[in-house]
Scaffold this active site. Structure first.
Site, PDB file in Angstrom:
ATOM      1  N   LYS A  61     -30.887  35.005  25.594  1.00 38.73           N
ATOM      2  CA  LYS A  61     -30.691  35.289  27.018  1.00 38.73           C
ATOM      3  C   LYS A  61     -32.065  35.407  27.680  1.00 38.73           C
ATOM      4  CE  LYS A  61     -28.064  38.564  29.949  1.00 38.73           C
ATOM      5  NZ  LYS A  61     -27.273  39.819  29.924  1.00 38.73           N
ATOM      6  N   SER A 101     -22.907  39.218  32.251  1.00 39.32           N
ATOM      7  CA  SER A 101     -23.996  38.380  32.682  1.00 39.32           C
ATOM      8  C   SER A 101     -24.551  37.447  31.609  1.00 39.32           C
ATOM      9  CB  SER A 101     -25.132  39.268  33.196  1.00 39.32           C
ATOM     10  OG  SER A 101     -25.652  40.047  32.135  1.00 39.32           O
ATOM     11  N   SER A 161     -21.778  43.033  29.623  1.00 40.64           N
ATOM     12  CA  SER A 161     -22.394  41.722  29.794  1.00 40.64           C
ATOM     13  C   SER A 161     -22.445  40.846  28.548  1.00 40.64           C
ATOM     14  CB  SER A 161     -23.820  41.878  30.331  1.00 40.64           C
ATOM     15  OG  SER A 161     -23.776  42.117  31.715  1.00 40.64           O
TER      16      SER A 161
END
Lengths: 467, 481
Positions: free
Chosen positions: B77, B152, B176
């Site tokens: 990420k 996310s 997330s």
């Protein structure tokens, strides 16, 4: 009635590293922005890495100022934007959500005066702003982050001071105490800074910020009291405000910034878990605490019969008391205290001189022993001390190199005395009617021997020869 | 080359010599090239992946010591720092930021010879749950590209689900990791707070977030946890897990274990398909020998409000450092003093970040803190007490990971409240610090549903055993890409 309260910022200069990263706590003498790392620059993704030693040193300060020391402490974020603050928040402490600061309420007595301590907190120092350019139009601001993250202890007092002298006395005791604890070197530039709040006759409180040395703090307070009194005498109201100390012009200036209105949105710093400082840890710390100045002084007077005033000077300066404690024994203690307080003080009165000095404790005990055994006069000892500080050579080497040894050889001394009597017939004559003149003749002998003649012996021999 | 294998299978294949790392990495890079234009999981592909693979093949050939990842392709990420590589947080603010250091999880994976094939998409600064708030455009759900992949860590879940890597690291502040895992039918893990170092994870709400793996199987998650967990001097909040091995005994099962079904998470607002999947999951857990009973956690109803108040407060502080003075993008200084300059520089933040910054400036401010921020902290501690009480009766708690099915891109982006409520089932693990996992469970109308299991703090190993047990009951269709 005048009321003065202080907020004193003291860097823990004796620590190796910064409060939250491995960079050096001693940022001085570095190229700008060279004593930095991702953590103290607040780079994205970095986290504070707490320096446990800072917790210990700050706790020592709290203990030495008789403050309460909670068993659990926490850090908070103080949020505001400023270019010297890499994260745009400062990690600090506060007590609004319970007593979580490293030190709570305490007090210290200076002479007869009691000063209450409100709290002591541990926090990070911001970077430094350097302004360049001649006018405000072309002024530029440079930022040096070398200092950012230096461990800083803030000591907040109640408004218990009534005049600048009390402030000065407190600062003297405080800096001696910090030095004695081996947490800080108050003589380093910027190591001690302060804010003060001043009010007269129960009027509005004025805060003075930006006082960058203890020396100026007393001046700033003095200036502010005078300013307020002058306003008051002319019936001009004293506004509650923040003023800045202008250290060039030595005056306080109203600051237009709205610092008082800032909302810092304090909240718990989640990146540093609560720190336990249990009773056991506190006891252990206490046992490592250096002897206090007061206790040193008492010991010097009681054990060695050193006069109060000399003991006071000796104990309040860590450099001198360390030297004394390392060098003395029961017999030479008093003599060593004399050497330190009469001769050494003039030769090692600044930080630079002390750093360059090659004197060690065995030099001092050698000197004292030489005086006590009559090998050296006090006068020659002073010369030897000067040489030792410069070269660090052994006392015996210096005595022979500079030919400082006492002239206590009777025959040699008698020879010199006879010569002096020949050269000063008038004084010899006068001495018959006026015994005081003999001192003049002793002086002449000293001159001839460059201070090395044993004064007692010289006097004896002179008297004998004059008769 | 078959890319549809788990991390542990990949290691076996490489160890036995069935495949070379180079071939697998090349095929992975090809897969990214072929498919990612459609999915937009990746923000940046590592151009050195194949070279790194060759080096590992060489080490294997020469019989040298090889790290336990054997060149496994992992996506990261883009809010986790990799030295000398761009770390943007999917924000224009950090578009040109190159991290000068490795996050702790990255150093640990590097030591074990993982290959980082690229940095993957997220909602800007991890604020969102659809990946639509990425400044570089949304990612798309591989199960149906009209739909959001969740967020996310959307890029992480998409990349694992679409075989663009074997595993991924995301971060979970309020769901997330688990939310996109649920939406993309992968495993997503939020460990006990402190199990994994956050050093190098760009903070959003630091007091509750954790890095977490997104994988194809529960065992893969356990394998990654073994590598990336543990005490870290660079993160004072890390805890000592006593060198726990999360893989051993993972097949212990859950016979006789007590599981509480959180009533507040299967009531109002739940999609019927999700409810039915949850009931099915409860039956299956019972079939495995567990005893399931309803449990009520009253504070759940306030948890989202509390969550957004706390995260906004911390975000307001954590993101304050992005003032463009020390790093950032080109913006000349002339004509500004520092306050106006910082304000100007910060207009590069996207709308969701700005929304939360405004909220974060307000809720902890003098005069309002008592009503909002401090009250939220009270909810947090009451919730923690309720959850801990529940764990005196139960070994695990169960609930749907997300109360709704994946929705269409654009469907909810203009309705922040509706979006916030999607988080309702996941935030409690963050607020209370407990571990939680989303396990792929079923597909409804071609859209995935995940089931969430929770355990008490530090029971990560035990939680993985339950997740593994549930996983064995599930047979899912292949992702239609």
């Amino acid at each position: 009635m005048t009321k003065i309260g202080l907020e004193i910022h003291c860097q823990l200069t004796k620590l190796e590293s910064k409060l939250f990263c491995p960079c050096k706590a001693n940022y001085r003498d570095n190229e700008p922005n060279s004593n930095i790392c991702p953590i103290c620059m607040g780079l994205p993704g970095t986290l504070p890495r707490l320096n446990q030693k800072a917790i210990e040193k700050a706790t020592l300060i709290a203990m030495a100022l008789n403050c309460s020391t909670p068993e659990k402490i926490a850090f908070f974020r103080k949020n505001y934007f400023y270019p010297d603050l890499p994260k745009n928040f400062q990690i600090t402490q506060l007590n609004i959500y319970g007593d979580t600061s490293i030190g709570g309420i305490g007090e210290i007595t200076i002479g007869e005066k009691k000063i209450r301590i409100t709290r002591i907190q541990l926090e990070e120092d911001p970077g430094r702003l350097i302004y360049e350019g001649s006018s405000s139009k072309n002024q530029i601001t440079l930022v040096d982050y070398n200092r950012a993250g230096t461990p800083l202890v803030e000591i907040v007092t109640e408004p218990d001071f009534e005049n600048p002298k009390q402030v000065r006395d407190f600062l003297k005791v405080l800096s001696d105490l910090l030095e004695n604890l081996d947490v800080s070197d108050p003589s380093l530039e910027g190591a001690m800074r302060a804010d003060a709040n001043v009010s007269i006759l129960g009027g509005n409180k004025v805060e003075i910020k930006n006082i960058n040395s203890f020396h100026d703090l007393e001046k700033a307070v003095h200036f502010e009291i005078t300013r307020q009194e002058s306003l008051h005498s002319r019936n001009i109201p004293i506004v509650q405000e923040t003023r800045h100390w202008d250290d060039q012009r030595k005056i306080t200036i109203s600051s237009r910034s709205k610092e008082g209105d800032l909302d810092y949105r304090y909240f718990l710093e989640g990146d540093i878990p609560w720190i336990k400082i249990g009773i056991d840890v506190q006891e252990k710390l206490k046992s490592t605490m250096p002897e206090s100045i007061v206790s040193k002084k008492e010991r010097y007077v009681k054990n060695y019969g050193i006069p109060e005033q000399v003991a006071e000077v000796l104990s309040s300066d860590k450099y001198y008391s360390d030297l004394f404690d390392e060098s003395h024994n029961q017999t030479n203690a008093k003599e060593i205290s004399n050497i330190i307080t009469t001769d050494l003080m003039g030769l090692a009165d600044t930080r630079e001189k002390r750093e360059q000095s090659k004197l060690n404790s065995s030099h001092l005990s050698d000197l004292a022993d030489a005086i006590l055994s009559g090998k050296l006069t006090r006068n020659s000892a002073k010369n030897a001390l000067y040489e030792i500080i410069k070269s660090g050579k052994e006392l015996s080497t210096i005595i022979s190199e500079l030919d400082l040894g006492n002239v206590s050889d009777k025959n040699k001394l008698e020879e010199i005395i006879k010569q002096v009597m020949l050269e000063e017939p008038q004084a010899v004559e006068e001495s018959k009617s006026n015994p005081q003149t003999i001192n003049f003749l002793v002086g002449k002998v000293m001159q001839k021997t460059r201070g090395k003649a044993d004064p007692q012996l010289t006097l004896e021999l002179l008297k004998k020869n004059l008769d | 080359m078959n890319l549809k294998i788990s991390a542990l299978e990949f290691i076996e294949e490489v160890k036995t010599g069935n495949i070379s790392v180079e071939d697998f990495i090349s095929a992975t890079i090809d897969q990214i090239k072929n498919i990612d234009e459609k999915l937009h999981a990746f923000l940046h592909v590592n151009p050195e992946s194949v070279e790194q693979a060759k080096k590992i093949d060489k080490k294997i050939k020469l019989g040298e010591k090889v790290g336990s990842c054997f060149g496994m392709p992992i996506s990261i990420k883009d809010n986790i720092c990799i030295k000398n590589s761009k770390t943007t947080c999917a924000s224009k603010m950090l578009e040109n930021f190159t991290a000068p250091y490795d996050a702790t999880v990255i150093s640990k994976l590097k030591e074990q010879d993982a290959i980082f094939v690229g940095k993957v998409n997220l909602d800007e600064f991890a604020m969102g749950l659809t990946t639509e708030f990425s400044a570089f455009g949304p990612s798309r759900n591989p199960w149906n590209t009209d739909y959001v992949p969740g967020g996310s860590s959307g890029g992480s879940a998409v990349s694992v689900s679409a075989f663009e890597c074997v595993a991924s690291l995301g971060s979970d502040t309020g769901g997330s990791v688990r939310n996109p895992a649920s939406f993309c039918s992968t495993v997503g893990y939020k460990p006990t707070y402190g199990l994994i170092s956050r050093y190098g994870l760009i903070s959003y709400a630091n007091s509750i977030e954790q890095i977490g793996p997104i994988t194809r199987t529960v065992k893969d998650t356990a394998f990654l946890l073994n590598i990336i967990s543990g005490l870290d001097p660079n993160d004072n909040t890390t805890i000592d897990s006593g060198n726990a091995d999360f893989l051993t005994d993972i097949d212990s099962g859950i016979e006789g274990k007590k599981i509480g079904v959180i009533q507040e998470m299967i009531g109002d607002g739940i999609d019927p398909a999700v409810l039915s999947a949850t009931n099915d999951a409860v039956s299956k857990l019972e079939g495995l020998g567990a005893i399931c009973e309803p449990v009520s956690i009253d504070m759940v109803k306030y948890s989202v409000a509390s969550y957004y108040t706390i995260t906004a407060t911390e975000a307001g502080s954590n993101l304050a450092r992005f003032d463009n003075l020390r790093y950032g993008y080109d913006l000349p200084l002339e004509g500004y003093e520092f306050n106006s300059y910082i304000s100007k520089a910060r207009t590069k933040f996207g709308p969701e970040v700005i929304r939360r910054m405004i909220l974060g400036g307000f809720v902890p401010s003098a005069g309002h803190a008592g009503k909002y921020f401090l009250k939220s902290l009270k909810v947090k501690s009451k919730l923690t007490k309720e959850v801990n009480d529940a764990f005196t009766k139960f070994d695990y708690l169960v609930a749907p990971t997300v109360p709704v099915l994946p929705f269409k891109i654009g469907e909810k982006i203009d309705d922040p409240i509706a979006l916030f409520l999607v988080d309702i089932n996941t935030v409690i693990a963050n607020l209370t610090g407990i571990p939680s996992i989303s396990v792929p469970f079923s597909i409804s109308n071609g859209l995935p549903i995940g089931i969430q299991l929770l355990a008490k703090q530090n029971d990560d190993k035990k939680l993985l055993q339950a997740a593994r047990a549930l996983e064995t009951t599930v047979q899912l269709p292949e992702v239609p890409i």
